[in-house]
Motif scaffolding. Structure first.
Motif, PDB file in Angstrom:
ATOM      1  N   LYS A  40       0.827  -1.217   0.000  1.00  0.00           N
ATOM      2  CA  LYS A  40       0.000   0.000   0.000  1.00  0.00           C
ATOM      3  C   LYS A  40       0.860   1.266   0.000  1.00  0.00           C
ATOM      4  N   GLN A  41       2.167   1.102   0.187  1.00  0.00           N
ATOM      5  CA  GLN A  41       3.078   2.239   0.156  1.00  0.00           C
ATOM      6  C   GLN A  41       3.557   2.434  -1.284  1.00  0.00           C
ATOM      7  N   VAL A  42       2.867   3.283  -2.008  1.00  0.00           N
ATOM      8  CA  VAL A  42       3.152   3.469  -3.429  1.00  0.00           C
ATOM      9  C   VAL A  42       3.815   4.829  -3.652  1.00  0.00           C
ATOM     10  N   ILE A  43       5.001   4.787  -4.198  1.00  0.00           N
ATOM     11  CA  ILE A  43       5.686   6.041  -4.554  1.00  0.00           C
ATOM     12  C   ILE A  43       5.187   6.477  -5.927  1.00  0.00           C
ATOM     13  N   GLN A  66       9.751  16.582 -15.531  1.00  0.00           N
ATOM     14  CA  GLN A  66      10.211  15.280 -16.025  1.00  0.00           C
ATOM     15  C   GLN A  66      11.580  14.888 -15.477  1.00  0.00           C
ATOM     16  N   GLU A  67      12.447  15.859 -15.246  1.00  0.00           N
ATOM     17  CA  GLU A  67      13.774  15.542 -14.708  1.00  0.00           C
ATOM     18  C   GLU A  67      13.670  15.027 -13.273  1.00  0.00           C
ATOM     19  N   LYS A  68      12.753  15.600 -12.498  1.00  0.00           N
ATOM     20  CA  LYS A  68      12.544  15.138 -11.124  1.00  0.00           C
ATOM     21  C   LYS A  68      12.046  13.698 -11.128  1.00  0.00           C
ATOM     22  N   VAL A  69      11.154  13.399 -12.055  1.00  0.00           N
ATOM     23  CA  VAL A  69      10.634  12.028 -12.184  1.00  0.00           C
ATOM     24  C   VAL A  69      11.758  11.067 -12.551  1.00  0.00           C
ATOM     25  N   ALA A  70      12.591  11.477 -13.508  1.00  0.00           N
ATOM     26  CA  ALA A  70      13.697  10.614 -13.946  1.00  0.00           C
ATOM     27  C   ALA A  70      14.672  10.348 -12.814  1.00  0.00           C
ATOM     28  N   HIS A  71      14.990  11.386 -12.044  1.00  0.00           N
ATOM     29  CA  HIS A  71      15.907  11.204 -10.907  1.00  0.00           C
ATOM     30  C   HIS A  71      15.296  10.292  -9.844  1.00  0.00           C
ATOM     31  N   LEU A  72      14.006  10.404  -9.647  1.00  0.00           N
ATOM     32  CA  LEU A  72      13.326   9.555  -8.659  1.00  0.00           C
ATOM     33  C   LEU A  72      13.411   8.089  -9.075  1.00  0.00           C
ATOM     34  N   ILE A  73      13.176   7.814 -10.342  1.00  0.00           N
ATOM     35  CA  ILE A  73      13.282   6.441 -10.856  1.00  0.00           C
ATOM     36  C   ILE A  73      14.702   5.928 -10.701  1.00  0.00           C
ATOM     37  N   LEU A 124       7.378   4.383 -12.744  1.00  0.00           N
ATOM     38  CA  LEU A 124       6.815   5.217 -11.672  1.00  0.00           C
ATOM     39  C   LEU A 124       5.392   5.597 -12.055  1.00  0.00           C
ATOM     40  N   PRO A 125       4.410   5.306 -11.185  1.00  0.00           N
ATOM     41  CA  PRO A 125       3.019   5.665 -11.502  1.00  0.00           C
ATOM     42  C   PRO A 125       2.806   7.174 -11.435  1.00  0.00           C
ATOM     43  N   ASN A 151      -5.598  11.865  -7.278  1.00  0.00           N
ATOM     44  CA  ASN A 151      -4.878  10.619  -7.006  1.00  0.00           C
ATOM     45  C   ASN A 151      -5.355   9.458  -7.879  1.00  0.00           C
ATOM     46  N   ARG A 152      -5.894   9.787  -9.041  1.00  0.00           N
ATOM     47  CA  ARG A 152      -6.293   8.743  -9.981  1.00  0.00           C
ATOM     48  C   ARG A 152      -5.108   8.398 -10.876  1.00  0.00           C
ATOM     49  N   LEU A 153      -4.892   7.121 -11.092  1.00  0.00           N
ATOM     50  CA  LEU A 153      -3.781   6.664 -11.926  1.00  0.00           C
ATOM     51  C   LEU A 153      -4.084   6.980 -13.390  1.00  0.00           C
ATOM     52  N   VAL A 154      -3.208   7.749 -14.028  1.00  0.00           N
ATOM     53  CA  VAL A 154      -3.441   8.125 -15.429  1.00  0.00           C
ATOM     54  C   VAL A 154      -2.328   7.628 -16.349  1.00  0.00           C
ATOM     55  N   GLY A 155      -1.207   7.158 -15.785  1.00  0.00           N
ATOM     56  CA  GLY A 155      -0.131   6.663 -16.621  1.00  0.00           C
ATOM     57  C   GLY A 155       1.089   6.283 -15.800  1.00  0.00           C
ATOM     58  N   ILE A 156       2.133   5.860 -16.504  1.00  0.00           N
ATOM     59  CA  ILE A 156       3.400   5.532 -15.846  1.00  0.00           C
ATOM     60  C   ILE A 156       4.546   6.078 -16.687  1.00  0.00           C
ATOM     61  N   VAL A 157       5.657   6.370 -16.028  1.00  0.00           N
ATOM     62  CA  VAL A 157       6.898   6.719 -16.728  1.00  0.00           C
ATOM     63  C   VAL A 157       7.850   5.550 -16.530  1.00  0.00           C
ATOM     64  N   THR A 158       8.359   5.002 -17.624  1.00  0.00           N
ATOM     65  CA  THR A 158       9.204   3.806 -17.551  1.00  0.00           C
ATOM     66  C   THR A 158      10.681   4.160 -17.494  1.00  0.00           C
ATOM     67  N   ILE A 159      11.484   3.184 -17.146  1.00  0.00           N
ATOM     68  CA  ILE A 159      12.920   3.388 -16.968  1.00  0.00           C
ATOM     69  C   ILE A 159      13.595   3.852 -18.257  1.00  0.00           C
ATOM     70  N   ASP A 160      13.140   3.359 -19.426  1.00  0.00           N
ATOM     71  CA  ASP A 160      13.783   3.777 -20.683  1.00  0.00           C
ATOM     72  C   ASP A 160      13.557   5.254 -20.966  1.00  0.00           C
TER      73      ASP A 160
END
Length: 458
Positions: free
Chosen positions: A198-201, A209-216, A224-225, A231-240
């Motif tokens: 239940k602990q979802v980052i 986008q750079e903050k998201v990339a650094h977090l991953i 990363l969701p 707080n509705r899930l609308v997409g994910i950013v992948t490692i690539d």
């Protein structure tokens, strides 16, 4: 190497063998070879790829290569291909295409794909919402493990990643996360809510986008969701995608640290004109600098004519004029190339130019001393043995080379630096200006030393 195989089979026009070779090769191997092919060769190879390989490779190409390939497609093929791209890759492509073309392609998408694309394009550029993909698998916490596995099997082919699974409520609110490994080893009758975390980052759609990339990167995540304000899930950013963003960030930082953020844009624009522009546009950039060189060449000719008496008195003096001019030219070219490459790679910082400048002068002087000693000794020996002349000509040649090569290295750094500062095209202007100054100055320096050391013979 695959590239050599491709070129060899193309030369022999053995298309069937080429197609077979491509079918047996890995996508990354094809991609590596693809970058080194000409645009025409790329089109031939791309048309021989399987559909899955073509999509995989297309998504890894830069925008110019993508657009070149799209131009080779029929309208129907383009629409089909763009429809099948991952939503985030499709948005990147549409962002770079001319507005009229992008609008036409967007209108041609299937209703479902158009809805997803419009969703992503509605977010601000360089935010998580703009780079996310909607191709993920979501589960419900009421599902059993067996039901969840069945959903994964059913949807896996059409999703970008299946290794991280997200649990959402009926209103699509993000409630938990689960890895595929955890799902596979769980008991088939267990409920998803019993094994999920239940602990979802997560990140919001407007996160940079750079903050998201650094977090991953920091958390070593595969994806990363991304959630909206509710707080509705609308997409994910992948490692690539994160890796691509981090690479772009490193490049930008290099130019920023070097004070070249604006220079990069202007140099890119000028490069496009010189490579892809019309003949008149190219003339406007290059011809003025060649006129400068022409004028300098005429002036150098008058200088030589002005020392006609000296040349008639000591014929050996003329013998070494090409040596003085060529060595200075070579050093100037080397220095300007070192400067240009150092600036592009971030090794030379514009704000610290003076430090690099002084070092290059030292390098030019040291090279001048080495070449001057060797050339001076050779010139003295030749003048004595072949022309029964004075060995002092060697001193004049050697000192002229030291001064000329030092001056050339100085100009090799200073001229492109000044052109950058004055926002003039340094790629087209550096060499002609350096050559013009160096030729005239080199001749004056050489004849000055000849007058000093051979004055009694002139």
């Amino acid at each position: 190497m695959l590239q050599e195989t491709i070129l060899s089979l193309m030369e022999n026009r053995d298309i069937e063998a080429l197609k077979a070779a491509l079918c047996c090769a890995e996508d990354m191997e094809i991609l590596h070879a693809f970058h080194d092919l000409s645009p025409e060769e790329q089109i031939i190879v791309f048309r021989l790829l399987t559909k899955d390989s073509a999509l995989s490779i297309f998504e890894e190409l830069d925008t110019d290569e993508q657009q070149n390939l799209l131009r080779s497609f029929t309208a129907e093929k383009t629409i089909e291909f763009v429809n099948e791209l991952a939503p985030d890759d499709r948005v990147k492509l549409l962002d770079e295409l001319p507005a009229t073309v992008a609008k036409k392609l967007l209108a041609s998408l299937s209703p479902e794909e158009r809805k997803i694309t419009n969703l992503l394009m509605g977010y601000e550029p360089e935010t998580a919402g703009r780079i996310m993909t909607t191709e993920y698998i979501s589960l419900k916490k009421e599902m059993t493990v067996e039901q969840a596995l069945e959903r994964v099997r059913r949807q896996a082919k059409d999703k970008e990643t299946i290794y991280t699974l997200y649990i959402t409520s009926a209103s699509r609110k993000l409630e938990g996360v689960l890895t595929l490994k955890e799902l596979l080893i769980a008991d088939g009758g267990s409920k998803i809510e019993d094994i999920m975390s239940k602990q979802v980052i997560n990140a919001s759609t407007d996160t940079d986008q750079e903050k998201v990339a650094h977090l991953i990167q920091e958390l070593d995540l595969l994806a990363l969701p991304i959630v909206d304000k509710e707080n509705r899930l609308v997409g994910i950013v992948t490692i690539d995608d994160a890796v691509d963003i981090l690479e772009e960030e490193v490049t930008e930082d290099i130019f920023d640290q070097a004070g070249l953020a604006d220079i990069t844009k202007s140099e890119t624009s000028r490069s496009e004109v010189l490579i892809s522009g019309g003949l008149w546009a190219i003339w406007k950039v290059r011809l003025p600098f060649l006129v400068i060189t022409l004028g300098a060449g005429m002036l150098a000719a008058f200088l030589i004519a002005g020392f006609e008496e000296a040349l008639e008195s000591v014929l050996a003096v003329a013998f070494f004029i090409p040596l003085i001019m060529d060595m200075g030219g070579n050093v100037g070219t080397q220095s300007s190339t070192v400067f240009a490459r150092g600036v592009v790679l971030g090794h030379i910082h514009i704000k610290q130019f003076f430090k690099h400048f002084v070092k290059e002068i030292g390098v030019g002087f040291s090279l001048g001393v080495l070449v001057g000693l060797a050339s001076g000794a050779l010139a003295a020996a030749l003048n004595v043995l072949l022309w029964d002349g004075s060995p002092m000509l060697g001193v004049a040649v050697g000192l002229a080379l030291v001064v000329t090569m030092t001056l050339a290295s100085l100009l090799g750094f200073l001229v492109p630096y000044m052109l950058i500062k004055f926002k003039v095209d340094q790629a087209a202007g550096s060499a002609p200006i350096i050559t013009s100054i160096k030729d005239i100055a080199g001749l004056l320096i050489y004849f000055a030393f000849v007058s000093i050391f051979l004055g009694n013979l002139l």
